[in-house]
Write a protein that holds these residues in place. Structure first.
Motif, PDB file in Angstrom:
ATOM      1  N   LEU A 200      46.373  26.609  15.723  1.00 24.49           N
ATOM      2  CA  LEU A 200      46.549  27.659  14.723  1.00 24.49           C
ATOM      3  C   LEU A 200      47.972  28.203  14.719  1.00 24.49           C
ATOM      4  O   LEU A 200      48.535  28.514  13.652  1.00 24.49           O
ATOM      5  CB  LEU A 200      45.558  28.803  14.967  1.00 24.49           C
ATOM      6  CG  LEU A 200      44.089  28.514  14.664  1.00 24.49           C
ATOM      7  CD1 LEU A 200      43.219  29.704  15.054  1.00 24.49           C
ATOM      8  CD2 LEU A 200      43.880  28.172  13.189  1.00 24.49           C
TER       9      LEU A 200
ATOM     10  N   LEU B 292      47.138  37.434  18.833  1.00 29.54           N
ATOM     11  CA  LEU B 292      46.310  37.227  17.658  1.00 29.54           C
ATOM     12  C   LEU B 292      46.299  38.514  16.838  1.00 29.54           C
ATOM     13  O   LEU B 292      45.997  39.582  17.365  1.00 29.54           O
ATOM     14  CB  LEU B 292      44.877  36.857  18.061  1.00 29.54           C
ATOM     15  CG  LEU B 292      43.894  36.610  16.909  1.00 29.54           C
ATOM     16  CD1 LEU B 292      44.232  35.311  16.185  1.00 29.54           C
ATOM     17  CD2 LEU B 292      42.454  36.545  17.442  1.00 29.54           C
TER      18      LEU B 292
ATOM     19  N   TYR C 198      43.617  27.638  19.587  1.00 24.55           N
ATOM     20  CA  TYR C 198      44.662  28.662  19.470  1.00 24.55           C
ATOM     21  C   TYR C 198      46.024  28.025  19.205  1.00 24.55           C
ATOM     22  O   TYR C 198      46.752  28.433  18.280  1.00 24.55           O
ATOM     23  CB  TYR C 198      44.725  29.508  20.738  1.00 24.55           C
ATOM     24  CG  TYR C 198      45.867  30.504  20.719  1.00 24.55           C
ATOM     25  CD1 TYR C 198      45.769  31.665  19.976  1.00 24.55           C
ATOM     26  CD2 TYR C 198      47.040  30.271  21.431  1.00 24.55           C
ATOM     27  CE1 TYR C 198      46.814  32.578  19.928  1.00 24.55           C
ATOM     28  CE2 TYR C 198      48.085  31.176  21.396  1.00 24.55           C
ATOM     29  CZ  TYR C 198      47.973  32.327  20.649  1.00 24.55           C
ATOM     30  OH  TYR C 198      49.008  33.216  20.596  1.00 24.55           O
TER      31      TYR C 198
ATOM     32  N   GLU D 130      41.958  28.118   7.998  1.00 22.58           N
ATOM     33  CA  GLU D 130      42.323  27.322   9.179  1.00 22.58           C
ATOM     34  C   GLU D 130      43.541  26.457   8.909  1.00 22.58           C
ATOM     35  O   GLU D 130      44.382  26.250   9.782  1.00 22.58           O
ATOM     36  CB  GLU D 130      41.133  26.463   9.605  1.00 22.58           C
ATOM     37  CG  GLU D 130      41.316  25.804  10.968  1.00 22.58           C
ATOM     38  CD  GLU D 130      40.037  25.208  11.505  1.00 22.58           C
ATOM     39  OE1 GLU D 130      40.108  24.513  12.536  1.00 22.58           O
ATOM     40  OE2 GLU D 130      38.963  25.449  10.905  1.00 22.58           O
TER      41      GLU D 130
ATOM     42  N   VAL E 271      38.807  31.585  18.998  1.00 22.35           N
ATOM     43  CA  VAL E 271      40.241  31.450  19.272  1.00 22.35           C
ATOM     44  C   VAL E 271      40.528  31.657  20.754  1.00 22.35           C
ATOM     45  O   VAL E 271      41.314  30.916  21.360  1.00 22.35           O
ATOM     46  CB  VAL E 271      41.045  32.461  18.434  1.00 22.35           C
ATOM     47  CG1 VAL E 271      42.542  32.301  18.696  1.00 22.35           C
ATOM     48  CG2 VAL E 271      40.749  32.276  16.942  1.00 22.35           C
TER      49      VAL E 271
END
Length: 378
Positions: free
Chosen positions: A344, A274, A341, A312, A334
């Motif tokens: 995304l 991330l 996760y 998003e 997340v």
């Protein structure tokens, strides 16, 4: 209806970083366009000089500077550069110049374009200096440069609005462009899976400067570790910013201080789980598109143009405020929910492929240049 080939010069006199990458990508993109007769001007000290020269584009290379001493000495010789630039524009009958990023000398040569009947469009990345930027005569340099411009490009509506309000440039003369990834994956990427068998890797990537909000990120990470989340933090980039790390989380914080060459960016984008942008202020970030192109989700603070770049639907989340508490809670969404996760990551790849292409950016530039006469008369 076929268009007459436009003689366009792309100009970038910086040496490295996102501007150099953007310049090289735009050169490659424009070179493939049959409606463009492309020229360029670049610094002899550019880190990607070999790549630029390999494109075999007619060019005006110049000597810039690498330190304060050479900057002072070569600025005193700016008259010679002005003559060379004017002669090149005339000899090659250049129609338009696009400055990919303002340079310390931009305001000292901008009048040459108008004097030679050349449309001039600077790409303005920031409407005001960030802490750590060169602020010498910032307002004077910007006002002079913009006063000579036919029109202005930006990489976010946020910067475009500031240019209009702070410098009195009519909004219709400012065109906001999409910013694509400055580094693409070096090989096809597998679909990212939630890292269930190891610590979750949060990553900050970029220059270590005060406005980047590293202290907010450290505070957020401290709260995440206090909640027993299995995660670690990687801070990667160049800079001498002092980073205070509490002893309780120090074993889980990894700081790598160095300039990361373009050839290594994909490796880091694949390594992280991330990307976190904890900025206190921002115009926009080229790292968003680069992360998305690698299927790397992004969590960012709600400042500047980041609010337009991250959502998003695009593969990321925006924290409610630029505070450690809100940033931690957004990151926790997340980390705590693998399905979120993985959704995304898919959205990130889709948004990069469909919305932020350099080809579209180049087409928007070309379309604007074709209408340059209409813009300048309004």
């Amino acid at each position: 209806m076929a268009h007459t080939r436009q003689k366009i010069m792309l100009l970038y006199w910086g040496r490295r970083g996102g501007g150099a990458q953007c310049f090289e990508i735009l050169l490659k993109t424009f070179k493939s366009n049959p409606n463009v007769d492309l020229h360029c001007s670049y610094s002899q000290g550019a880190e990607n000089k070999a790549e630029i020269e390999s494109l075999q584009i007619p060019s005006l290379p110049i000597e810039t500077y690498a330190n304060l001493l050479t900057a002072f000495w070569r600025t005193l010789r700016i008259a010679g550069l002005r003559r060379r630039l004017a002669r090149y524009l005339r000899d090659n009958r250049i129609d338009a110049v696009v400055s990919v990023m303002p340079h310390l000398w931009s305001w000292l040569v901008a009048d040459i374009f108008t004097k030679n009947g050349v449309a001039y469009f600077p790409i303005i990345h920031d409407a005001s200096p960030h802490p750590g930027d060169i602020t010498f005569l910032w307002r004077t340099r910007m006002e002079t440069d913009l006063s000579r411009a036919t029109g202005v490009f930006t990489f976010s509506n946020y910067v475009g609005d500031l240019i209009a309000s702070d410098y009195g440039i009519p909004r219709h003369r400012i065109v906001s462009l999409e910013v694509g990834p400055t580094t693409l994956p070096s090989h096809p990427l597998p679909t990212r899976q939630y890292p269930a068998d190891r610590p979750f890797r949060l990553m900050f990537f970029g220059r270590l400067l005060a406005y980047k909000g590293i202290e907010i990120l450290i505070g957020a990470f401290e709260k995440l570790r206090a909640g027993d989340l299995n995660c670690e933090l990687w801070i990667i980039g160049e800079g001498d910013l002092e980073i205070g790390v509490p002893a309780a989380i120090a074993p889980f914080v990894h700081i790598e201080r160095r300039w990361i060459p373009d050839t290594e960016v994909s490796e880091y984008m694949s390594f992280g789980d991330l990307l976190v942008l904890p900025y206190i202020e921002a115009s926009q970030s080229g790292m968003v598109a680069t992360a998305f192109s690698h299927g790397l989700p992004v969590v960012a603070t709600p400042v500047g143009g980041l609010k337009d770049q991250v959502s998003e639907d695009l593969g990321g989340l925006i924290a409610p405020t630029a505070s450690a508490n809100d940033l931690a809670e957004t990151i926790m969404k997340v980390i705590a929910f693998p399905k979120i996760y993985e959704t995304l990551t898919l959205k990130a790849q889709e948004s990069s492929r469909d919305n932020a292409t350099w080809k579209r950016t180049a087409n928007d530039i070309l379309r604007t240049l074709r209408g340059a006469g209409k813009i300048s008369s309004q």
